[in-house]
Scaffold this motif. Structure first.
Motif, mmCIF file in Angstrom:
data_model
loop_
_atom_site.group_PDB
_atom_site.id
_atom_site.type_symbol
_atom_site.label_atom_id
_atom_site.label_comp_id
_atom_site.label_asym_id
_atom_site.label_seq_id
_atom_site.Cartn_x
_atom_site.Cartn_y
_atom_site.Cartn_z
ATOM 1 N N VAL A 149 45.088 -21.755 16.178
ATOM 2 C CA VAL A 149 46.303 -22.381 15.666
ATOM 3 C C VAL A 149 46.492 -22.023 14.204
ATOM 4 C CG1 VAL A 149 47.500 -24.563 15.349
ATOM 5 C CG2 VAL A 149 45.957 -24.277 17.276
ATOM 6 N N LEU A 150 47.714 -21.669 13.855
ATOM 7 C CA LEU A 150 48.022 -21.358 12.463
ATOM 8 C C LEU A 150 47.906 -22.587 11.586
ATOM 9 C CD1 LEU A 150 51.210 -19.155 12.814
ATOM 10 C CD2 LEU A 150 49.032 -18.442 11.888
ATOM 11 N N GLY A 203 49.070 -25.539 9.395
ATOM 12 C CA GLY A 203 50.302 -26.285 9.602
ATOM 13 C C GLY A 203 51.456 -25.876 8.721
ATOM 14 N N VAL A 252 53.142 -22.625 9.833
ATOM 15 C CA VAL A 252 53.897 -22.783 11.070
ATOM 16 C C VAL A 252 55.203 -23.499 10.812
ATOM 17 C CG1 VAL A 252 53.915 -23.916 13.319
ATOM 18 C CG2 VAL A 252 51.871 -22.728 12.539
ATOM 19 N N ARG A 253 55.186 -24.548 9.993
ATOM 20 C CA ARG A 253 56.397 -25.313 9.738
ATOM 21 C C ARG A 253 57.439 -24.466 9.032
ATOM 22 N NH1 ARG A 253 52.668 -29.547 9.035
ATOM 23 N NH2 ARG A 253 52.449 -29.108 6.822
ATOM 24 N N LEU A 264 59.046 -22.329 11.701
ATOM 25 C CA LEU A 264 59.843 -23.104 12.628
ATOM 26 C C LEU A 264 61.132 -23.600 12.003
ATOM 27 C CD1 LEU A 264 57.069 -25.189 14.400
ATOM 28 C CD2 LEU A 264 58.258 -23.177 15.254
ATOM 29 N N ASP A 301 59.531 -22.594 19.180
ATOM 30 C CA ASP A 301 58.456 -23.420 18.631
ATOM 31 C C ASP A 301 57.169 -22.612 18.600
ATOM 32 O OD1 ASP A 301 56.587 -25.315 17.964
ATOM 33 O OD2 ASP A 301 57.495 -26.899 19.185
ATOM 34 N N GLU A 329 54.429 -23.105 16.941
ATOM 35 C CA GLU A 329 53.241 -23.941 17.035
ATOM 36 C C GLU A 329 52.930 -24.296 18.490
ATOM 37 O OE1 GLU A 329 51.305 -27.875 14.896
ATOM 38 O OE2 GLU A 329 53.469 -27.555 14.806
ATOM 39 N N LEU A 350 51.358 -21.223 20.251
ATOM 40 C CA LEU A 350 49.960 -21.043 19.890
ATOM 41 C C LEU A 350 49.085 -22.154 20.463
ATOM 42 C CD1 LEU A 350 50.348 -19.825 16.207
ATOM 43 C CD2 LEU A 350 49.883 -18.457 18.230
ATOM 44 N N SER A 351 49.631 -23.347 20.530
ATOM 45 C CA SER A 351 48.881 -24.450 21.131
ATOM 46 C C SER A 351 48.672 -24.215 22.622
ATOM 47 C CB SER A 351 49.620 -25.778 20.917
ATOM 48 O OG SER A 351 49.666 -26.101 19.544
ATOM 49 N N GLU A 362 45.820 -22.095 22.967
ATOM 50 C CA GLU A 362 44.628 -22.908 22.756
ATOM 51 C C GLU A 362 44.216 -23.610 24.049
ATOM 52 O OE1 GLU A 362 43.288 -26.839 20.131
ATOM 53 O OE2 GLU A 362 45.333 -26.064 20.024
ATOM 54 N N GLN A 371 44.798 -14.734 13.744
ATOM 55 C CA GLN A 371 44.167 -16.044 13.887
ATOM 56 C C GLN A 371 42.856 -15.964 14.665
ATOM 57 O OE1 GLN A 371 45.319 -18.682 12.117
ATOM 58 N NE2 GLN A 371 46.569 -16.989 11.382
#
Length: 285
Positions: free
Chosen positions: A7-8, A10, A13-14, A17, A24, A26, A29-30, A33, A206
Motif C-alpha cells: 500500500v502506498l 497515505g 495516495v490522497r 485520488l 480509487d 488506494e 492497491l488494497s 493486498e 511498492q
C-alpha cells in the motif's frame, strides 16, 4: 515481505485520488493486498527472491509449497526460450535456469490474479508474451540482461489488468476506442489520472522491485529518454504481431537510433514462434 508494503503511503495516495475521483488507487492497491494475503506462498516468494540470504535450494523449497506455481516454473524452465526442453527435472534446477527475478515475476503474476484469463482484457497474455519475448530478444542490443528484460515485459501490462479489474466495462470501451498504445495511455490518464504503465511502476516500486524495472515504465512515452527505449521497441514488436491494422512506427524513432528497422524481422520471427509457449507456461496450461 509483509503485505502492508503493498500500500502506498497515505498522503501520496490522497494526492492522486483528489485529481482522479473516478479511480480509487488506494482501493486498487488494497485489493492487491487482499489477494496477497490469500496467496501467502506467492507473497513470500516475491520477498525472498530479492534477499541476499536466499539461494536456489531455499527458494525451491518454498516454491514447492505452491504446486500450481511450481508447475509453471518447471514448464517455463523446459520451454524453448531457455533451450532446456525436457532436461529440467527438479525445482532447484528450474529456479537456477530461469533465475530468481523470473521466479519473483511469476509469483507477482500469481498474487495479482493475472493467471485468470477470464478476468483480463481480451488478448492480454498474447500481447504480454510478445512484449516479454521481444524485450528479451532485443536486450543485448541495449546493454541489458535478457532475463531482466523478460521480466520487465511480463510485468509491464500489470497496470492494464488493474485498470480493467476496477472498471471492466469502461476500460473495454476505452481500449476499443483507442487502437494505438500511445493513444490508449493518453485516454487512461484522462479517465483515471494515471496510465497503465505508470500504475505498474507504482505497484512494482511498492513491492521493492529494482529501479531498472520501474524506470523504463515511466519513460515509455518520452522518445528522447533512453531508459524507455527497449520497452518501446518491445511494445512495437508486440503490436505488429497482435494488433489488427497496426500502423508500424519506425523503431529508429522509438529507440533514438539504437535499433534499425532491418534488425526487426528476425525478432518478429522468434517472438511469433515462441510467444504461445511462453503464454501457456505463465498460465500453467
Amino acid at each position: 515481505m509483509t503485505v502492508s508494503r503493498l500500500v502506498l503511503p497515505g498522503a501520496a495516495v490522497r494526492t492522486t485520488l483528489a485529481a482522479t475521483p473516478s479511480f480509487d488507487l488506494e482501493a486498487v492497491l488494497s485489493n492487491i493486498e487482499t489477494m496477497a494475503a490469500q496467496q501467502p506462498i506467492a507473497a513470500q516468494l516475491v520477498s525472498m527472491a530479492d534477499s541476499d540470504d536466499t539461494d536456489a535450494r531455499t527458494l525451491a523449497r518454498t516454491l514447492a509449497s505452491d504446486v500450481a506455481l511450481a508447475g509453471r516454473v518447471m514448464k517455463l524452465a523446459n520451454s524453448a526460450y531457455f533451450g532446456m526442453r525436457g532436461r529440467v527435472t527438479s525445482l532447484q534446477i528450474a529456479v537456477t535456469v530461469v533465475g530468481f527475478p523470473t521466479v519473483r515475476t511469476m509469483a507477482t503474476v500469481a498474487l495479482t490474479g493475472l493467471g485468470d484469463e477470464l478476468r483480463l482484457p481480451e488478448g492480454f497474455w498474447g500481447m504480454s508474451s510478445c512484449v516479454a519475448l521481444g524485450a528479451a530478444t532485443l536486450a543485448p542490443r541495449f546493454g541489458e540482461r535478457p532475463q531482466d528484460a523478460l521480466c520487465l515485459g511480463l510485468l509491464a501490462p500489470l497496470g492494464v489488468a488493474l485498470l480493467h479489474h476496477s472498471d471492466p466495462e469502461g476500460y473495454t470501451e476505452l481500449s476499443a476506442a483507442e487502437p494505438t498504445a500511445a493513444g490508449r495511455r493518453a485516454a487512461e490518464a484522462r479517465r483515471y489520472g494515471i496510465h497503465a504503465h505508470r500504475l505498474t511502476a507504482v505497484a512494482l516500486e511498492q513491492w521493492g522491485f529494482p529501479a531498472s524495472m520501474v524506470t523504463p515504465l515511466g519513460a515509455v512515452d518520452d522518445h528522447g529518454d533512453q531508459d524507455g527505449a527497449l520497452l518501446r521497441a518491445a511494445l512495437e514488436i508486440a503490436a505488429r504481431l497482435t494488433v489488427e491494422d497496426h500502423v508500424p512506427v519506425p523503431v529508429e524513432e522509438l529507440t533514438g537510433g539504437q535499433l534499425r528497422e532491418d534488425a526487426v524481422p528476425p525478432v518478429l520471427e522468434r517472438v511469433r514462434a515462441e510467444a504461445d509457449e511462453l503464454r501457456l507456461a505463465m498460465l500453467g496450461e
